[in-house]
Design a protein around this motif. Structure first.
Motif, PDB file in Angstrom:
ATOM      1  N   ARG A  84       0.823  -1.211   0.000  1.00 29.62           N
ATOM      2  CA  ARG A  84       0.000   0.000   0.000  1.00 29.62           C
ATOM      3  C   ARG A  84       0.858   1.263   0.000  1.00 29.62           C
ATOM      4  O   ARG A  84       1.700   1.454   0.864  1.00 29.62           O
TER       5      ARG A  84
ATOM      6  N   GLN B  71      -4.730   4.437  -3.942  1.00 31.57           N
ATOM      7  CA  GLN B  71      -4.891   3.881  -2.600  1.00 31.57           C
ATOM      8  C   GLN B  71      -6.032   4.562  -1.838  1.00 31.57           C
ATOM      9  O   GLN B  71      -6.775   3.908  -1.097  1.00 31.57           O
TER      10      GLN B  71
ATOM     11  N   TRP C 220       1.335   4.808   4.904  1.00 27.97           N
ATOM     12  CA  TRP C 220       1.737   4.014   3.748  1.00 27.97           C
ATOM     13  C   TRP C 220       3.028   4.506   3.120  1.00 27.97           C
ATOM     14  O   TRP C 220       3.507   5.609   3.414  1.00 27.97           O
TER      15      TRP C 220
END
Length: 231
Positions: A173, A179, A195
């Motif tokens: 991710r 995302q 992330w």
């Protein structure tokens, strides 16, 4: 001066990679989905050769031939995702993910191979953690990414004798607009600080490109410093 063909330079990892390559003076061939996006890329990356090519249109991709005589790298970074359980798969969304994430890279690679061979270049396929393990609701996207890994593996075996290196990058991710969309589809709260940054993945890709000619990196996985799950 090196020349690189990049898909997905409009945002996220692709934008970070294109920015890093442009900053060091390399030549860029960028593929944009629309004329509007192409105009934007021409402004952001002065001097880049920007071509309009909708990766979701297989007939257009099949006819793509706007490739320089030499390419030091071909970077497949563009991608689309739509989450749904198998029981609720939408045929159009399934086809789009397969076309953009798998079919288009295969056809663009075919067009680029003479230029990659001429330069002893590197083909980089930016995959996903979903290309290693598929969770619930990820069937279509993961299928496209499992296929992309197979494409890269076959290409690596075929082109090693021609001096072409092939690397698959598996980012988990990453803090990108894609995302954020995934979090919305999952019903979760998006916090980009959790992330990987796109710049970190870009640095990994540049390391692959700059590797001395006596070695290759077939695969590399990049994960954030949080517990990993194959969602």
């Amino acid at each position: 001066m090196a020349t690189h063909l990049v898909t997905g330079a409009g945002s996220g990892i692709g934008r970070a990679v294109a920015r890093a390559l442009h900053a060091r003076g390399d030549d860029l061939v960028l593929l944009a989905r629309t004329r509007a996006r192409a105009d934007e890329l021409e402004t952001v990356f002065p001097g880049a050769d920007v071509r309009v090519l909708d990766l979701a249109e297989p007939d257009a991709v099949d006819g793509f031939d706007a490739v320089p005589r030499r390419l030091d790298s071909m970077l497949h970074i563009a991608g689309v995702v739509e989450l749904a359980p198998v029981a609720e798969l939408d045929a159009h969304q399934l086809r789009e993910q397969l076309e953009v994430n798998l079919v288009a890279p295969a056809l663009v690679t075919r067009a680029c191979l003479p230029a990659l061979r001429a330069a002893g270049g590197t083909a980089v396929f930016v995959n996903s953690a979903a290309g290693l393990a598929a969770g619930a609701s990820w069937s279509a996207y993961a299928a496209s990414k499992f296929g992309l890994r197979a494409l890269a593996d076959a290409l690596r075996a075929e082109e090693m004798g021609n001096g072409v290196r092939v690397t698959t990058v598996f980012p988990s991710r990453t803090a990108t607009p894609m995302q954020e969309k995934v979090h919305q589809q999952e019903g979760g709260t998006y916090d980009s600080a959790l992330w990987i940054s796109p710049e970190t993945v870009a640095a990994t890709i540049l390391h692959v490109l700059d590797l001395p000619r006596d070695a290759t990196i077939p695969e590399v996985t990049v994960r954030p410093l949080v517990p990993w799950t194959p969602r």
